[in-house]
Each structure stands twice: as structure tokens, then as C-alpha cells.
Design a protein around this motif. Structure first.
Motif, PDB file in Angstrom:
ATOM      1  N   PRO B 172     -32.816  25.568  -6.814  1.00 19.76           N
ATOM      2  CA  PRO B 172     -33.334  25.990  -5.504  1.00 19.76           C
ATOM      3  C   PRO B 172     -32.288  26.138  -4.400  1.00 19.76           C
ATOM      4  O   PRO B 172     -32.437  26.978  -3.517  1.00 19.76           O
ATOM      5  N   VAL B 173     -31.259  25.299  -4.423  1.00 25.77           N
ATOM      6  CA  VAL B 173     -30.261  25.343  -3.345  1.00 25.77           C
ATOM      7  C   VAL B 173     -28.967  25.946  -3.904  1.00 25.77           C
ATOM      8  O   VAL B 173     -28.406  25.423  -4.868  1.00 25.77           O
ATOM      9  N   VAL B 174     -28.524  27.038  -3.321  1.00 27.81           N
ATOM     10  CA  VAL B 174     -27.315  27.718  -3.793  1.00 27.81           C
ATOM     11  C   VAL B 174     -26.341  27.847  -2.622  1.00 27.81           C
ATOM     12  O   VAL B 174     -26.713  28.327  -1.542  1.00 27.81           O
ATOM     13  N   VAL B 175     -25.129  27.405  -2.867  1.00 28.32           N
ATOM     14  CA  VAL B 175     -24.078  27.470  -1.852  1.00 28.32           C
ATOM     15  C   VAL B 175     -22.914  28.236  -2.454  1.00 28.32           C
ATOM     16  O   VAL B 175     -22.406  27.857  -3.503  1.00 28.32           O
ATOM     17  N   ARG B 176     -22.514  29.315  -1.815  1.00 27.00           N
ATOM     18  CA  ARG B 176     -21.367  30.055  -2.339  1.00 27.00           C
ATOM     19  C   ARG B 176     -20.365  30.301  -1.229  1.00 27.00           C
ATOM     20  O   ARG B 176     -20.739  30.614  -0.103  1.00 27.00           O
ATOM     21  N   ARG B 177     -19.104  30.152  -1.572  1.00 28.09           N
ATOM     22  CA  ARG B 177     -18.038  30.419  -0.616  1.00 28.09           C
ATOM     23  C   ARG B 177     -16.985  31.276  -1.295  1.00 28.09           C
ATOM     24  O   ARG B 177     -16.476  30.927  -2.359  1.00 28.09           O
ATOM     25  N   ASN B 178     -16.698  32.427  -0.680  1.00 28.72           N
ATOM     26  CA  ASN B 178     -15.692  33.353  -1.179  1.00 28.72           C
ATOM     27  C   ASN B 178     -14.415  33.177  -0.363  1.00 28.72           C
ATOM     28  O   ASN B 178     -14.400  33.471   0.834  1.00 28.72           O
ATOM     29  N   PHE B 179     -13.362  32.680  -0.993  1.00 30.27           N
ATOM     30  CA  PHE B 179     -12.081  32.509  -0.298  1.00 30.27           C
ATOM     31  C   PHE B 179     -11.238  33.761  -0.514  1.00 30.27           C
ATOM     32  O   PHE B 179     -10.745  34.003  -1.623  1.00 30.27           O
ATOM     33  N   SER B 180     -11.062  34.543   0.531  1.00 31.93           N
ATOM     34  CA  SER B 180     -10.319  35.797   0.380  1.00 31.93           C
ATOM     35  C   SER B 180      -9.737  36.255   1.708  1.00 31.93           C
ATOM     36  O   SER B 180     -10.254  35.896   2.757  1.00 31.93           O
ATOM     37  N   PRO B 181      -8.670  37.077   1.666  1.00 30.57           N
ATOM     38  CA  PRO B 181      -7.880  37.411   0.472  1.00 30.57           C
ATOM     39  C   PRO B 181      -6.929  36.273   0.127  1.00 30.57           C
ATOM     40  O   PRO B 181      -6.218  35.771   0.987  1.00 30.57           O
ATOM     41  N   VAL B 182      -6.958  35.886  -1.135  1.00 27.35           N
ATOM     42  CA  VAL B 182      -6.173  34.733  -1.562  1.00 27.35           C
ATOM     43  C   VAL B 182      -4.705  35.118  -1.762  1.00 27.35           C
ATOM     44  O   VAL B 182      -3.803  34.291  -1.604  1.00 27.35           O
ATOM     45  N   ILE B 183      -4.455  36.380  -2.068  1.00 25.82           N
ATOM     46  CA  ILE B 183      -3.094  36.803  -2.423  1.00 25.82           C
ATOM     47  C   ILE B 183      -2.137  36.691  -1.240  1.00 25.82           C
ATOM     48  O   ILE B 183      -0.944  36.424  -1.420  1.00 25.82           O
ATOM     49  N   THR B 184      -2.658  36.871  -0.046  1.00 25.14           N
ATOM     50  CA  THR B 184      -1.806  36.799   1.151  1.00 25.14           C
ATOM     51  C   THR B 184      -2.020  35.516   1.946  1.00 25.14           C
ATOM     52  O   THR B 184      -1.529  35.380   3.061  1.00 25.14           O
ATOM     53  N   SER B 185      -2.760  34.563   1.383  1.00 23.28           N
ATOM     54  CA  SER B 185      -3.084  33.351   2.145  1.00 23.28           C
ATOM     55  C   SER B 185      -1.866  32.430   2.256  1.00 23.28           C
ATOM     56  O   SER B 185      -1.043  32.356   1.340  1.00 23.28           O
ATOM     57  N   THR B 186      -1.800  31.739   3.366  1.00 17.00           N
ATOM     58  CA  THR B 186      -0.699  30.800   3.605  1.00 17.00           C
ATOM     59  C   THR B 186      -1.069  29.428   3.046  1.00 17.00           C
ATOM     60  O   THR B 186      -2.250  29.147   2.803  1.00 17.00           O
ATOM     61  N   PRO B 187      -0.060  28.574   2.865  1.00 22.50           N
ATOM     62  CA  PRO B 187      -0.377  27.198   2.441  1.00 22.50           C
ATOM     63  C   PRO B 187      -1.356  26.512   3.400  1.00 22.50           C
ATOM     64  O   PRO B 187      -2.249  25.787   2.963  1.00 22.50           O
ATOM     65  N   GLN B 189      -3.679  27.931   5.208  1.00 19.38           N
ATOM     66  CA  GLN B 189      -5.002  28.486   4.971  1.00 19.38           C
ATOM     67  C   GLN B 189      -5.630  27.848   3.738  1.00 19.38           C
ATOM     68  O   GLN B 189      -6.808  27.489   3.725  1.00 19.38           O
ATOM     69  N   ARG B 190      -4.818  27.701   2.708  1.00 22.06           N
ATOM     70  CA  ARG B 190      -5.350  27.116   1.470  1.00 22.06           C
ATOM     71  C   ARG B 190      -5.747  25.659   1.663  1.00 22.06           C
ATOM     72  O   ARG B 190      -6.763  25.210   1.123  1.00 22.06           O
ATOM     73  N   CYS B 191      -4.952  24.941   2.439  1.00 28.16           N
ATOM     74  CA  CYS B 191      -5.327  23.550   2.731  1.00 28.16           C
ATOM     75  C   CYS B 191      -6.660  23.499   3.456  1.00 28.16           C
ATOM     76  O   CYS B 191      -7.528  22.678   3.147  1.00 28.16           O
ATOM     77  N   ALA B 192      -6.835  24.412   4.408  1.00 26.51           N
ATOM     78  CA  ALA B 192      -8.097  24.444   5.160  1.00 26.51           C
ATOM     79  C   ALA B 192      -9.263  24.795   4.234  1.00 26.51           C
ATOM     80  O   ALA B 192     -10.368  24.255   4.370  1.00 26.51           O
ATOM     81  N   TRP B 193      -9.006  25.689   3.289  1.00 30.09           N
ATOM     82  CA  TRP B 193     -10.063  26.041   2.325  1.00 30.09           C
ATOM     83  C   TRP B 193     -10.446  24.840   1.454  1.00 30.09           C
ATOM     84  O   TRP B 193     -11.620  24.626   1.152  1.00 30.09           O
TER      85      TRP B 193
END
Lengths: 219, 219
Positions: B172-187, B189-193
Motif C-alpha cells: 500500500p505505501v510506495v516511496v520512490r526517489r530518483n537521484f539524478s543526474p548522478v553522472i555529474t553529481s558532486t561528492p 550532492q551524493r552525501c546529501a542524497w
């Protein structure tokens, strides 16, 4: 030697089949497509992925743009990139192709060969399709009726093939037919569906289509 | 021994990871989810499908409803059916999961175990979800920006997980998170993700969520 026969240019056409059961209706569809193409004089590159033991798992080594590919994958890449037409036959699994065909797409339609990205002039990127194929066909079976697939989910297979795969790779003409529900279909229904397959393949790879197509001429 | 600790019911939560590169950001996401769940006191059933050599090819033998499954598939089925939560971590390949994860869905979420169909009283059929999980989470990476994925394709991964997979299986409960664009992400940004991942897992599997959930009580 001038006349209609000169218009019958031999084309290389790939037919990719993905179904676990060798006696499946999907196999009958693929056989019909292959035989129709051969009768039209074309060269068919046919692959029954399951029978061939195709491995759909994309490896870390293949992530590199200039990766040395396993020979069977390299062959698939060459065929897919050089085919004048691509025909896929598969059942609907979870509103997408079975994993073995998903893996064929993952491993074979590689960046730099099937598509590339270029700057769009607005800070983003746009895809440039690199496949030579001018026609992409998909014949899929399903048990969910087409209208329910559209109503519930928006027909994800249509989006997947037309927009995502053929769209990205630059295949301009896309023909898809969903045969459903297959589980309750009668032998007569299935025969009629196979006639549809033959007719569709003839329409897109027969002499009439070649006469219409740009770049296909007696020269 | 009466108090807050009694609310911390131990749950079995499956975390399924699909990425070919063991050093990927997807692996960092999965590790964060696993560690967060373990810190909350839960039992985690973790599978790095690629590292385990999971075979995504659905076989003809498995088509039968009462098929005898290979032991590793039977174990996946038991875990998936009994988990209180399911978390999937994967990159976006062609607007769907990689083949190895598509094959996990094909082989593990079996009819009769993950879902079944019953007559809808109008000549058709409706799905009945059978999974015990009350929460399904998906963390995926992509290079296409989220707004482009929605504009061009209608966000097929959202449809796939929310409607097709979790919808059919009754989560019943669906949570989705799309992290993008990952190819140009900074360290950074990734930590925040990763902080987002931890926060989302805590929100849905932590004491506050358990206190809200029906059927979760000191009894």
C-alpha cells in the motif's frame, strides 16, 4: 534485367525472440516473421535468446565505452547496428519485456553504437540515434486486455519500445501489435494473428514498402 | 520493561541491489539503507544480485504454477513474500531496472505467492496482492533529469514500481526517489542524497512509523 525484381533489394533484418517455452505462440510468431522475410528474399538474423542461452547480465567490464566485448555480444552489436529492420517478439512480463530481452537491450544497444548524446545548446543534451534500421516492429503477447493495459498503466510497452528504445536509437517507423488475451485465445484466433504478422511484415519489408522507401532504388 | 522499546518491533526487511559495479553509488545507497535498518533493530535480508550471480532468466520449468523451484529462487520467494518491507536500489536502464532486477521480479514475484487473480464479477479478472510488505521503497539513480524523464516518457519507473509491481502485489505505501543526474553529481550532492536515504528509511521503519502502523503494538 530491368523490372520489378530489381526493386527487391535484399535487406538484413534481425528477429529477436524471447520466450522460455520452445513451444510457445511467441515462437510461432517469430517463425512466421522469419519465413515471411525469407520469402521476400531478405537475409534474416534470427536469435531465440532463451535457446541460445543468452546471458542478459550487463557486467562492470562493459561499462567502459571502449570495452572489449565478449564475442557473442560483439556479434549482436554488429547485427543490431547494421540491420535494416529490427523485429522483437516477446510476452508481456510486468508490462515490460522478459529479463532476457531487457538484458539484450542493456548489453547490445550500447552508447556510441546505437545512440549518442550531444549538447542541445541549452546546457543539456539530446540523443542522436545511430541505428541504421528504418523499421522497428514489436509483436508481443499478453493476458491483460489491451484496453486494460492502457487504462491501468498507460501501455508501458508502447512507451518502452516506441519512445525509449526506438526513439533514442533513431528508428523512425515503429509498428507494434499486442496480441491479447493469449491465454484464452482459440486456435482460429491465433491463426488470424499469424496472418496479421505476415501481412505486417510484408507491408514493411515487401516490394511495395521498398518502392516507397527513400534510398532504395535499382541503383 | 514497559516503554518505548517495546514499540520497536523487529521487522524483516528485504533490500535488493542491482548494479554491475561494486564501487557504485547504488552500493552506497544500499549500504546506507541496510545500516539504517540494522540500527533500528530490524533484520535485513540483503541481496547484491550481481555479486551473488543471480540468474535473471525465467525458465520454462518455472511456468508451471506448482513448479519445484531452484533452492536460491525458493529462498528469494520466501523472503519477498514474508518481508514487512521491500527496498530496491538500482540505476535507470532504458527507463526500467537493469535486466538482473527485472529477472528477480520475473522469477520471484510468482502468481499464487505475490499476487493472484480472481473474477471481478463483470467477466474479467482483478488482481489480489499477496505480499505482506506494507512499505515498498525504490531508490534509483539516473542521468536523465527527473523533469525530462517525466516530459519525454511519463516516468516509466514510477509506473513500473508503484502501479505494476507494488500495485499488483498489494503493497500500500510506495516511496520512490530518483537521484539524478548522478553522472555529474558532486561528492557533497551524493552525501546529501545518502542522508535522504537514511531519513526516508527511518521515517518508514523507525519507531514513529511503527507507532502509526495498525497492528504494531506492544502486544
Amino acid at each position: 534485367m530491368v523490372g520489378a525484381t530489381l526493386w527487391r533489394k535484399v535487406m538484413n533484418v534481425s528477429v529477436i525472440l524471447a520466450h522460455p517455452n520452445p513451444g510457445s505462440f511467441n515462437h510461432a510468431i517469430a517463425r512466421t516473421a522469419v519465413e515471411t522475410l525469407q520469402r521476400l528474399g531478405h537475409e534474416v538474423w534470427f536469435h531465440d535468446l532463451q535457446a541460445e542461452g543468452f546471458d542478459p547480465v550487463y557486467t562492470a567490464a562493459e561499462l567502459a565505452r571502449e570495452a572489449v566485448l565478449p564475442p557473442e555480444i560483439a556479434r549482436h552489436v554488429e547485427e543490431a547496428c547494421n540491420a535494416a529492420g529490427l523485429i522483437f517478439v516477446h510476452p508481456n512480463y510486468w508490462s515490460r519485456p522478459p529479463a532476457i530481452l531487457c538484458g539484450w537491450v542493456d548489453r547490445v544497444l550500447r552508447p556510441g553504437r546505437a545512440y549518442r548524446f550531444e549538447p542541445d545548446g541549452r546546457g543539456g543534451a539530446r540523443a542522436v540515434g545511430l541505428l541504421r534500421a528504418r523499421v522497428g516492429m514489436v509483436f508481443n503477447t499478453a493476458n491483460t486486455p489491451q484496453e486494460k493495459e492502457e487504462e491501468w498503466y498507460g501501455d508501458p510497452l508502447e512507451v518502452h519500445w516506441r519512445k525509449v528504445v526506438f526513439g533514442l536509437c533513431g528508428v523512425p517507423v515503429v509498428v507494434r501489435r499486442n496480441f491479447s488475451p493469449v491465454i484464452t485465445s482459440t486456435p482460429e484466433q491465433r491463426c488470424a494473428w499469424l496472418v496479421e504478422v505476415r501481412t505486417a511484415v510484408e507491408a514493411h519489408f515487401g516490394p511495395a514498402a521498398q518502392a516507397r522507401a527513400p534510398g532504395v532504388s535499382p541503383a
